[in-house]
Every structure is written in C-alpha cells, then in structure tokens.
Design a protein around this motif. Structure first.
Motif, PDB file in Angstrom:
ATOM      1  N   THR A 199       0.833  -1.210   0.000  1.00 52.68           N
ATOM      2  CA  THR A 199       0.000   0.000   0.000  1.00 52.68           C
ATOM      3  C   THR A 199       0.863   1.254   0.000  1.00 52.68           C
ATOM      4  OG1 THR A 199      -1.741  -1.172   1.193  1.00 52.68           O
ATOM      5  CG2 THR A 199      -1.827   1.228   1.232  1.00 52.68           C
ATOM      6  N   VAL A 200       1.907   1.263   0.795  1.00 54.79           N
ATOM      7  CA  VAL A 200       2.797   2.426   0.853  1.00 54.79           C
ATOM      8  C   VAL A 200       3.471   2.646  -0.491  1.00 54.79           C
ATOM      9  CG1 VAL A 200       4.916   3.312   1.891  1.00 54.79           C
ATOM     10  CG2 VAL A 200       3.171   2.291   3.336  1.00 54.79           C
ATOM     11  N   VAL A 201       3.949   1.568  -1.101  1.00 53.73           N
ATOM     12  CA  VAL A 201       4.634   1.686  -2.400  1.00 53.73           C
ATOM     13  C   VAL A 201       3.679   2.210  -3.470  1.00 53.73           C
ATOM     14  CG1 VAL A 201       5.739   0.363  -4.251  1.00 53.73           C
ATOM     15  CG2 VAL A 201       6.359  -0.064  -1.872  1.00 53.73           C
ATOM     16  N   ILE A 202       2.481   1.655  -3.517  1.00 53.28           N
ATOM     17  CA  ILE A 202       1.513   2.085  -4.532  1.00 53.28           C
ATOM     18  C   ILE A 202       1.048   3.514  -4.271  1.00 53.28           C
ATOM     19  CG2 ILE A 202      -0.759   1.631  -5.530  1.00 53.28           C
ATOM     20  CD1 ILE A 202      -0.233  -1.321  -5.129  1.00 53.28           C
ATOM     21  N   ALA A 203       0.916   3.897  -3.005  1.00 51.87           N
ATOM     22  CA  ALA A 203       0.516   5.276  -2.686  1.00 51.87           C
ATOM     23  C   ALA A 203       1.595   6.266  -3.130  1.00 51.87           C
ATOM     24  CB  ALA A 203       0.246   5.407  -1.189  1.00 51.87           C
ATOM     25  N   VAL A 204       2.856   5.924  -2.923  1.00 54.54           N
ATOM     26  CA  VAL A 204       3.948   6.796  -3.373  1.00 54.54           C
ATOM     27  C   VAL A 204       3.932   6.904  -4.894  1.00 54.54           C
ATOM     28  CG1 VAL A 204       6.472   6.975  -3.519  1.00 54.54           C
ATOM     29  CG2 VAL A 204       5.390   6.434  -1.342  1.00 54.54           C
ATOM     30  N   LEU A 205       3.713   5.782  -5.581  1.00 52.86           N
ATOM     31  CA  LEU A 205       3.601   5.801  -7.035  1.00 52.86           C
ATOM     32  C   LEU A 205       2.450   6.684  -7.490  1.00 52.86           C
ATOM     33  CD1 LEU A 205       4.627   2.309  -8.022  1.00 52.86           C
ATOM     34  CD2 LEU A 205       4.252   3.974  -9.785  1.00 52.86           C
ATOM     35  N   PHE A 206       1.320   6.588  -6.776  1.00 54.08           N
ATOM     36  CA  PHE A 206       0.150   7.412  -7.092  1.00 54.08           C
ATOM     37  C   PHE A 206       0.496   8.900  -7.017  1.00 54.08           C
ATOM     38  CE2 PHE A 206      -3.539   9.803  -5.572  1.00 54.08           C
ATOM     39  CZ  PHE A 206      -4.457   9.525  -6.569  1.00 54.08           C
ATOM     40  N   PHE A 207       1.185   9.307  -5.954  1.00 54.94           N
ATOM     41  CA  PHE A 207       1.529  10.716  -5.805  1.00 54.94           C
ATOM     42  C   PHE A 207       2.543  11.163  -6.853  1.00 54.94           C
ATOM     43  CE2 PHE A 207      -0.116  10.156  -1.419  1.00 54.94           C
ATOM     44  CZ  PHE A 207      -1.071  11.142  -1.477  1.00 54.94           C
ATOM     45  N   ILE A 208       3.491  10.305  -7.206  1.00 54.95           N
ATOM     46  CA  ILE A 208       4.481  10.667  -8.221  1.00 54.95           C
ATOM     47  C   ILE A 208       3.810  10.859  -9.575  1.00 54.95           C
ATOM     48  CG2 ILE A 208       6.441   9.770  -9.537  1.00 54.95           C
ATOM     49  CD1 ILE A 208       7.462   8.540  -6.911  1.00 54.95           C
ATOM     50  N   VAL A 209       2.928   9.937  -9.946  1.00 57.37           N
ATOM     51  CA  VAL A 209       2.231  10.058 -11.229  1.00 57.37           C
ATOM     52  C   VAL A 209       1.327  11.293 -11.236  1.00 57.37           C
ATOM     53  CG1 VAL A 209       0.562   8.953 -12.777  1.00 57.37           C
ATOM     54  CG2 VAL A 209       2.366   7.594 -11.723  1.00 57.37           C
ATOM     55  N   THR A 210       0.656  11.538 -10.111  1.00 60.24           N
ATOM     56  CA  THR A 210      -0.215  12.713 -10.029  1.00 60.24           C
ATOM     57  C   THR A 210       0.580  14.007 -10.158  1.00 60.24           C
ATOM     58  OG1 THR A 210      -1.722  11.481  -8.604  1.00 60.24           O
ATOM     59  CG2 THR A 210      -1.944  13.870  -8.607  1.00 60.24           C
ATOM     60  N   LEU A 211       1.714  14.084  -9.478  1.00 58.02           N
ATOM     61  CA  LEU A 211       2.559  15.277  -9.593  1.00 58.02           C
ATOM     62  C   LEU A 211       3.111  15.426 -11.009  1.00 58.02           C
ATOM     63  CD1 LEU A 211       4.493  15.183  -6.212  1.00 58.02           C
ATOM     64  CD2 LEU A 211       2.715  16.797  -6.903  1.00 58.02           C
ATOM     65  N   GLY A 212       3.425  14.310 -11.658  1.00 61.25           N
ATOM     66  CA  GLY A 212       3.894  14.362 -13.044  1.00 61.25           C
ATOM     67  C   GLY A 212       2.834  14.906 -13.978  1.00 61.25           C
ATOM     68  N   ILE A 213       1.598  14.458 -13.802  1.00 58.38           N
ATOM     69  CA  ILE A 213       0.503  14.971 -14.630  1.00 58.38           C
ATOM     70  C   ILE A 213       0.277  16.460 -14.358  1.00 58.38           C
ATOM     71  CG2 ILE A 213      -1.994  14.845 -15.007  1.00 58.38           C
ATOM     72  CD1 ILE A 213      -1.765  11.822 -14.671  1.00 58.38           C
ATOM     73  N   ALA A 214       0.343  16.858 -13.112  1.00 54.24           N
ATOM     74  CA  ALA A 214       0.177  18.276 -12.778  1.00 54.24           C
ATOM     75  C   ALA A 214       1.282  19.123 -13.411  1.00 54.24           C
ATOM     76  CB  ALA A 214       0.170  18.458 -11.268  1.00 54.24           C
ATOM     77  N   TYR A 215       2.509  18.603 -13.401  1.00 54.28           N
ATOM     78  CA  TYR A 215       3.617  19.328 -14.015  1.00 54.28           C
ATOM     79  C   TYR A 215       3.417  19.453 -15.529  1.00 54.28           C
ATOM     80  CZ  TYR A 215       8.308  20.584 -15.509  1.00 54.28           C
ATOM     81  OH  TYR A 215       9.366  21.212 -16.084  1.00 54.28           O
ATOM     82  N   LEU A 216       2.995  18.340 -16.153  1.00 58.60           N
ATOM     83  CA  LEU A 216       2.770  18.385 -17.600  1.00 58.60           C
ATOM     84  C   LEU A 216       1.629  19.325 -17.976  1.00 58.60           C
ATOM     85  CD1 LEU A 216       3.254  14.628 -18.534  1.00 58.60           C
ATOM     86  CD2 LEU A 216       4.804  16.534 -19.004  1.00 58.60           C
ATOM     87  N   ASN A 217       0.619  19.432 -17.124  1.00 59.43           N
ATOM     88  CA  ASN A 217      -0.477  20.367 -17.398  1.00 59.43           C
ATOM     89  C   ASN A 217      -0.043  21.810 -17.209  1.00 59.43           C
ATOM     90  OD1 ASN A 217      -2.469  18.584 -18.198  1.00 59.43           O
ATOM     91  ND2 ASN A 217      -3.165  18.223 -16.095  1.00 59.43           N
ATOM     92  N   ALA A 218       0.873  22.047 -16.266  1.00 62.93           N
ATOM     93  CA  ALA A 218       1.350  23.406 -16.033  1.00 62.93           C
ATOM     94  C   ALA A 218       2.341  23.866 -17.095  1.00 62.93           C
ATOM     95  CB  ALA A 218       1.989  23.504 -14.649  1.00 62.93           C
ATOM     96  N   HIS A 219       3.028  22.925 -17.711  1.00 59.96           N
ATOM     97  CA  HIS A 219       4.020  23.233 -18.728  1.00 59.96           C
ATOM     98  C   HIS A 219       3.664  22.471 -20.015  1.00 59.96           C
ATOM     99  CE1 HIS A 219       6.064  23.814 -14.835  1.00 59.96           C
ATOM    100  NE2 HIS A 219       6.615  24.854 -15.434  1.00 59.96           N
ATOM    101  N   PRO A 220       2.774  23.019 -20.802  1.00 56.57           N
ATOM    102  CA  PRO A 220       2.287  22.283 -21.979  1.00 56.57           C
ATOM    103  C   PRO A 220       3.337  22.025 -23.056  1.00 56.57           C
ATOM    104  CG  PRO A 220       1.272  24.452 -21.859  1.00 56.57           C
ATOM    105  CD  PRO A 220       2.124  24.290 -20.643  1.00 56.57           C
ATOM    106  N   GLY A 221       4.419  22.767 -23.070  1.00 58.53           N
ATOM    107  CA  GLY A 221       5.458  22.587 -24.102  1.00 58.53           C
ATOM    108  C   GLY A 221       6.405  21.443 -23.782  1.00 58.53           C
TER     109      GLY A 221
END
Length: 81
Positions: free
Chosen positions: A56-78
């Motif tokens: 659960t801890v490993v998957i939760a960390v993965l969840f947050f990393i992927v979520t932060l990655g998507i947020a970064y890609l949305n903030a920087h469209p280029g």
C-alpha cells in the motif's frame, strides 16, 4: 500525456484493491464507539497484513508521483517526456 493518465487509472485501481484486501483494525462499529484503542495500540501487522501494508505504501507513493507528473505536464504544456 495519455500514458500518464492511463498509468494513473491503473495505479488508482491497484491502490483501491490493495486497501480493500486489508483486514480492519477493529471489530467494526463497536470499536469506533468504545474507542478500540486498547486493542489496536499494541497490534502489529503480521503475515499478509504486513505485506499488504508495505505494498500500500509503495503504490501510494507511485500514485503521488504520477499525479505530480501529470500536474507538471499540465502546467508546462510545451514539455514532452
């Protein structure tokens, strides 16, 4: 970007499944009403509960990393990874 969104859905479903597989910490609603702290204070996860807690801890960390990655890609469209 589409790969990150699909990865987020997969990680989310895995996280939900792993959480649902874990056993409860107290005996239902009676533990919430009476406090249940006397039973859960010294309880350590054993066997599959310990394994599922680590997963659960490993998957939760993965969840947050992927979520932060998507947020970064949305903030920087280029930016393309």
């Amino acid at each position: 970007m589409a790969f990150a969104k699909v990865a987020l859905v997969v990680v989310s479903v895995l996280l939900i499944c792993v959480v649902l597989l874990q056993s409860g910490r107290s005996a239902g609603l009676s533990g919430a009403i009476t406090g249940g702290s006397d039973q859960a204070a010294n309880r350590r996860p054993k066997g599959t509960d310990s394994f599922l807690a680590k997963v659960t801890v490993v998957i939760a960390v993965l969840f947050f990393i992927v979520t932060l990655g998507i947020a970064y890609l949305n903030a920087h469209p280029g930016v393309h990874l």
